[in-house]
Design a protein around this motif. Structure first.
Motif, PDB file in Angstrom:
ATOM      1  N   VAL A  79     -12.936   2.207   6.257  1.00 49.95           N
ATOM      2  CA  VAL A  79     -12.122   0.988   6.231  1.00 49.95           C
ATOM      3  C   VAL A  79     -11.018   1.048   7.287  1.00 49.95           C
ATOM      4  CG1 VAL A  79     -10.522  -0.368   4.817  1.00 49.95           C
ATOM      5  CG2 VAL A  79     -12.589   0.596   3.780  1.00 49.95           C
ATOM      6  N   ASP A  80     -10.317   2.173   7.359  1.00 46.70           N
ATOM      7  CA  ASP A  80      -9.204   2.278   8.289  1.00 46.70           C
ATOM      8  C   ASP A  80      -9.684   2.322   9.738  1.00 46.70           C
ATOM      9  OD1 ASP A  80     -10.164   4.747   7.101  1.00 46.70           O
ATOM     10  OD2 ASP A  80      -8.754   5.805   8.394  1.00 46.70           O
ATOM     11  N   ALA A  83     -10.217  -1.142  11.075  1.00 49.04           N
ATOM     12  CA  ALA A  83      -8.964  -1.796  11.485  1.00 49.04           C
ATOM     13  C   ALA A  83      -8.504  -1.260  12.835  1.00 49.04           C
ATOM     14  CB  ALA A  83      -7.894  -1.576  10.420  1.00 49.04           C
ATOM     15  N   ARG A  84      -8.635   0.040  13.016  1.00 52.98           N
ATOM     16  CA  ARG A  84      -8.204   0.619  14.291  1.00 52.98           C
ATOM     17  C   ARG A  84      -9.125   0.209  15.438  1.00 52.98           C
ATOM     18  NH1 ARG A  84      -7.309   5.078  10.877  1.00 52.98           N
ATOM     19  NH2 ARG A  84      -9.142   6.153  11.701  1.00 52.98           N
ATOM     20  N   PHE A 105       5.613  -0.344   5.390  1.00 57.33           N
ATOM     21  CA  PHE A 105       4.169  -0.586   5.474  1.00 57.33           C
ATOM     22  C   PHE A 105       3.778  -1.041   6.880  1.00 57.33           C
ATOM     23  CE2 PHE A 105       1.196  -4.255   5.242  1.00 57.33           C
ATOM     24  CZ  PHE A 105       0.015  -3.546   5.113  1.00 57.33           C
ATOM     25  N   ALA A 112      -0.508   3.370  13.033  1.00 54.96           N
ATOM     26  CA  ALA A 112      -1.911   3.781  12.886  1.00 54.96           C
ATOM     27  C   ALA A 112      -2.803   3.038  13.878  1.00 54.96           C
ATOM     28  CB  ALA A 112      -2.381   3.523  11.448  1.00 54.96           C
ATOM     29  N   VAL A 113      -2.582   1.733  14.024  1.00 55.10           N
ATOM     30  CA  VAL A 113      -3.460   0.931  14.873  1.00 55.10           C
ATOM     31  C   VAL A 113      -3.239   1.243  16.355  1.00 55.10           C
ATOM     32  CG1 VAL A 113      -3.837  -1.435  15.656  1.00 55.10           C
ATOM     33  CG2 VAL A 113      -3.837  -0.918  13.213  1.00 55.10           C
ATOM     34  N   LEU A 165      -0.223  -6.632  14.230  1.00 56.85           N
ATOM     35  CA  LEU A 165      -1.270  -5.625  14.454  1.00 56.85           C
ATOM     36  C   LEU A 165      -2.164  -5.970  15.643  1.00 56.85           C
ATOM     37  CD1 LEU A 165      -2.218  -4.790  10.742  1.00 56.85           C
ATOM     38  CD2 LEU A 165      -0.798  -3.475  12.302  1.00 56.85           C
TER      39      LEU A 165
ATOM     40  N   LEU B 335      -4.104  -0.934   2.026  1.00 62.35           N
ATOM     41  CA  LEU B 335      -3.384  -0.148   3.038  1.00 62.35           C
ATOM     42  C   LEU B 335      -4.323   0.296   4.159  1.00 62.35           C
ATOM     43  CD1 LEU B 335      -1.224   2.020   0.593  1.00 62.35           C
ATOM     44  CD2 LEU B 335      -0.447   0.056   1.932  1.00 62.35           C
ATOM     45  N   MET B 336      -5.517   0.748   3.772  1.00 66.59           N
ATOM     46  CA  MET B 336      -6.464   1.238   4.777  1.00 66.59           C
ATOM     47  C   MET B 336      -6.995   0.093   5.648  1.00 66.59           C
ATOM     48  SD  MET B 336      -8.515   4.060   2.533  1.00 66.59           S
ATOM     49  CE  MET B 336      -9.629   4.548   3.859  1.00 66.59           C
ATOM     50  N   SER B 337      -7.085  -1.100   5.080  1.00 67.59           N
ATOM     51  CA  SER B 337      -7.596  -2.229   5.857  1.00 67.59           C
ATOM     52  C   SER B 337      -6.638  -2.594   6.991  1.00 67.59           C
ATOM     53  CB  SER B 337      -7.817  -3.446   4.954  1.00 67.59           C
ATOM     54  OG  SER B 337      -6.593  -4.073   4.648  1.00 67.59           O
ATOM     55  N   ARG B 338      -5.441  -1.989   6.984  1.00 70.66           N
ATOM     56  CA  ARG B 338      -4.497  -2.186   8.087  1.00 70.66           C
ATOM     57  C   ARG B 338      -4.474  -0.965   8.997  1.00 70.66           C
ATOM     58  NH1 ARG B 338      -5.811  -6.661   6.126  1.00 70.66           N
ATOM     59  NH2 ARG B 338      -4.182  -8.106   5.505  1.00 70.66           N
ATOM     60  N   GLY B 339      -5.513  -0.137   8.905  1.00 68.50           N
ATOM     61  CA  GLY B 339      -5.644   0.969   9.839  1.00 68.50           C
ATOM     62  C   GLY B 339      -5.058   2.285   9.370  1.00 68.50           C
ATOM     63  N   ILE B 340      -4.427   2.275   8.182  1.00 66.79           N
ATOM     64  CA  ILE B 340      -3.762   3.484   7.702  1.00 66.79           C
ATOM     65  C   ILE B 340      -4.804   4.435   7.112  1.00 66.79           C
ATOM     66  CG2 ILE B 340      -2.032   4.353   6.072  1.00 66.79           C
ATOM     67  CD1 ILE B 340      -0.721   1.507   6.279  1.00 66.79           C
ATOM     68  N   PRO B 341      -4.901   5.665   7.617  1.00 67.04           N
ATOM     69  CA  PRO B 341      -5.923   6.603   7.113  1.00 67.04           C
ATOM     70  C   PRO B 341      -5.690   6.936   5.637  1.00 67.04           C
ATOM     71  CG  PRO B 341      -4.977   7.385   9.186  1.00 67.04           C
ATOM     72  CD  PRO B 341      -4.135   6.235   8.729  1.00 67.04           C
ATOM     73  N   LEU B 342      -6.757   7.362   4.972  1.00 58.71           N
ATOM     74  CA  LEU B 342      -6.730   7.588   3.520  1.00 58.71           C
ATOM     75  C   LEU B 342      -5.571   8.473   3.074  1.00 58.71           C
ATOM     76  CD1 LEU B 342      -7.976   7.334   0.695  1.00 58.71           C
ATOM     77  CD2 LEU B 342      -9.477   9.247   1.257  1.00 58.71           C
ATOM     78  N   GLU B 344      -2.746   9.191   4.449  1.00 56.18           N
ATOM     79  CA  GLU B 344      -1.456   8.535   4.637  1.00 56.18           C
ATOM     80  C   GLU B 344      -1.291   7.391   3.629  1.00 56.18           C
ATOM     81  OE1 GLU B 344       1.002   9.461   6.477  1.00 56.18           O
ATOM     82  OE2 GLU B 344       2.288   7.726   6.120  1.00 56.18           O
TER      83      GLU B 344
END
Lengths: 256, 384
Positions: A79-80, A83-84, A105, A112-113, A165, B335-342, B344
């Motif tokens: 999932v992450d 997004a990246r 947040f 992260a992105v 983002l 949270l992860m759907s915004r790019g944040i790794p698990l 974190e």
């Protein structure tokens, strides 16, 4: 230039009893950079399932077909990682996360992105400017993520994230639902600011034609029974507005 | 030394909560682990503290950095006990009460406001020897103070803390269990809270092999307010146990209990017991207690047992809630759907779980210290 390509996508969801039920039955869709596509369909047609499948929600299983972004396989990404890679989903029902402030947040997500932490001063300046543009009170930055937000506040906060983002392709899942006219205009302006950036694509999922007056799509797809049953230009949305979905439901010959 | 006394004097035989009290350890009998109050505790890890010795002559170093308005006395214990003394409610507490030779007494005179927090450092040097401690915190009528008990180092310690909050006084006690991993600490905090007084007790248990802390509140007059907050974070192999008892024996008092814990590691273990007794005379009582546990690893075990016993028909409010579960998948997905790794995303959600509780701590220095200690724990998230 990133293109989101969806080919013959089949997606199932497990119900409460654990039985698998197919929701998407062969979706084909291509969203190229610089384009805005609207997906319109009746309730239960699978529009949100498509959005969640693109974002990688674990509840939805891709059983066949493909999703790629710029030629990269999205289905195998976490999932992450999606997004990246440049995908963003504005959710219909944003989740409340207790104790996590909007500001913290957003900074974590931007870090992260982008792969590196933005300078705090620059970040705060950008965030405050983006909040101003969306008429979000500055006190929001210190509030807990979506906690106690009104429906309209949640949607504006999703668009705030979109603007911060800077994804390549944004999937907006019924971002217009439940908004009054003023909020709809503010949210639409945010989407249009995003669209005006070079090489950004939008997949706008909606139940209503109303938002398309503010966010003019290049293509309209009618979604019934888990797949695209008709495609056209902006005029197709107006046909739907006057005639409804019945004709397409009957033609599709599938249960909805 | 008395025979076993009914602590529930007003309603003998009615309540089963906390009936036993004695100065004599032998009165409590040999602890077998089958007793209700011991069934969750790993007796074999207590290094004999729950038995009858022989006890080695261990020591902890107690140092006090007091606000100028707070009087500090280190002195020999007085035997027999002064009137109004606490009466131990289990064998370990009675043993500590009988064997502690010295006591540290902090007192604030009536009407005096302590201008800054008073820090009591309790430092262990050697977990191989058994130590016993005694402390008294006394805040006079209309006075106010903040007292921090900071436990660090290696120790095998049983102690009692007697707390007296005078009428219309205000006292905050923050007790931080930041022990080294080999420590064993069994502790009772007995608070007596006067008319219209406000008492806050905040327990933060992060370190130590076995920590068993029993804070109790008895109201000595109507209109008082007690807030008991707690935060714990158990790693693999840690046993962190908190046993609360609020005795509503006066009319129109208010109590709130809120404890939150996280468990990380297959052998992490926590116990929370929340006993609230509303006696027949405690009309107009307003009480609520909650305990929430976050299970971060398969195999971790959190026991959570609220007990609310109401012996009057006229309460203003009484309730409890207890929940233990994992991090919410939907929170992590968002949270992860915004790019944040698990890893974190998990850290963000865990910080968030504790955030509202930490925000209730007034002192910025303590908040920072607790936040920093939790960050150390969070560094293990993703590895566990």
């Amino acid at each position: 230039m990133a293109t989101l390509e969806i080919r013959d996508l089949h997606v199932s969801v497990a119900d409460a009893a654990g039985a698998s039920r197919e929701i998407l039955r062969g979706v084909d869709l291509t969203v190229a950079a610089g384009q805005t596509h609207a997906i319109m369909g009746p309730n239960g047609s699978g529009k949100s399932t498509l959005a969640y499948a693109i974002a990688g929600h674990p509840k939805y299983q891709v059983t066949s077909g493909s999703i790629t972004l710029g030629g990269e396989d999205v289905v195998s990404m976490s999932v992450d990682a999606r997004a990246r890679a440049g995908l963003f989903l504005a959710m219909q029902y944003p989740v409340e996360v207790p104790g996590v402030s909007v500001s913290n947040f957003l900074r974590t997500a931007v870090t992260a992105v982008r792969g590196e932490a933005p300078k705090l001063r620059t970040f705060l300046k950008d965030m405050n400017a983006a909040m101003d543009a969306l008429a979000i009170d500055s006190a929001f930055a210190q509030r807990n993520l979506n906690e106690g937000f009104s429906g309209g506040e949640k949607k504006r906060h999703e668009i705030l994230q979109l603007e911060m983002l800077e994804p390549k392709i944004a999937v907006l899942d019924e971002t217009d639902s439940g908004l009054d006219v003023d909020a709809l205009r503010i949210v639409s302006e945010g989407i249009n600011r995003f669209r005006s950036r070079p090489d950004s694509g939008v997949l706008l999922i909606t139940h209503y034609q109303r938002i398309l007056r503010y966010v003019r799509p290049d293509f309209v797809h009618v979604f019934v029974g888990g797949r695209v049953v008709a495609e056209g230009g902006p005029e197709l949305a107006e046909t739907l507005e006057s005639e409804g979905y019945e004709r397409f439901i009957a033609a599709a010959g599938v249960p909805v | 030394m008395s025979a076993l006394q009914g602590a529930v004097e007003a309603a003998p035989g009615v309540s089963r909560l906390h009936q036993r009290a004695s100065f004599d350890p032998a009165e409590f009998g040999v602890v077998t682990g089958r007793e209700e109050e011991w069934r969750f505790t790993p007796l074999r890890r207590l290094r004999g503290l729950a038995g009858d010795g022989p006890f080695t002559d261990g020591q902890v170093a107690v140092e006090v950095d007091a606000a100028p308005e707070v009087r500090v006395d280190h002195r020999e214990r007085e035997f027999p006990h002064r009137p109004g003394s606490m009466i131990p409610s289990d064998r370990v507490s009675a043993t500590a009460f009988a064997r502690a030779r010295e006591e540290t007494v902090l007192s604030v005179a009536p009407g005096i406001v302590a201008s800054r927090p008073t820090l009591v450092s309790v430092a262990g040097k050697d977990a191989g020897a058994t130590a016993f401690g005694h402390m008294r915190l006394e805040v006079g009528e209309g006075a106010s103070a903040v007292i921090v008990l900071d436990h660090t180092g290696s120790a095998t310690l049983a102690d009692n803390v007697e707390i007296t909050v005078g009428d219309n006084a205000a006292l905050t006690v923050l007790t931080l269990q930041d022990w080294a991993a080999d420590s064993v600490h069994l502790s009772h905090h007995h608070a007596t809270v006067g008319r219209d007084a406000r008492f806050r007790h905040i327990a933060v248990s992060l370190g130590g092999g076995v920590v068993r802390l029993a804070p109790s509140v008895r109201f000595a007059g109507p209109g008082a307010d007690a807030e008991l907050l707690g935060l714990y974070y158990a790693d693999d192999g840690q046993h962190l146990e908190h046993r609360l008892f609020v005795d509503h024996c006066q009319p129109r008092c208010r109590s709130r209990v809120e404890y939150k814990g996280a468990l990380q590691g297959a052998r992490a273990r926590t116990v929370w017991i929340g006993d609230v007794l509303i006696r027949p005379e405690a009309v107009g009582t307003d009480t609520y207690e909650t305990n929430r546990n976050l299970l971060l690893t398969d195999g971790a075990r959190a026991d959570s047992v609220p007990n609310l016993e109401i012996l009057t028909g006229e309460v203003a409010g009484a309730g409890h809630a207890s929940a233990s579960g994992r991090l919410e998948d939907e929170h992590l997905f968002y949270l992860m759907s915004r790019g944040i790794p698990l890893a974190e995303a998990r850290r963000l959600a865990i910080r968030g779980f504790f955030a509202a509780l930490i925000a209730k701590i007034d002192d910025a220095g303590m908040r920072d210290r607790i936040t920093a200690s939790i960050e150390v724990e969070l560094a293990g998230v993703g590895r566990a």
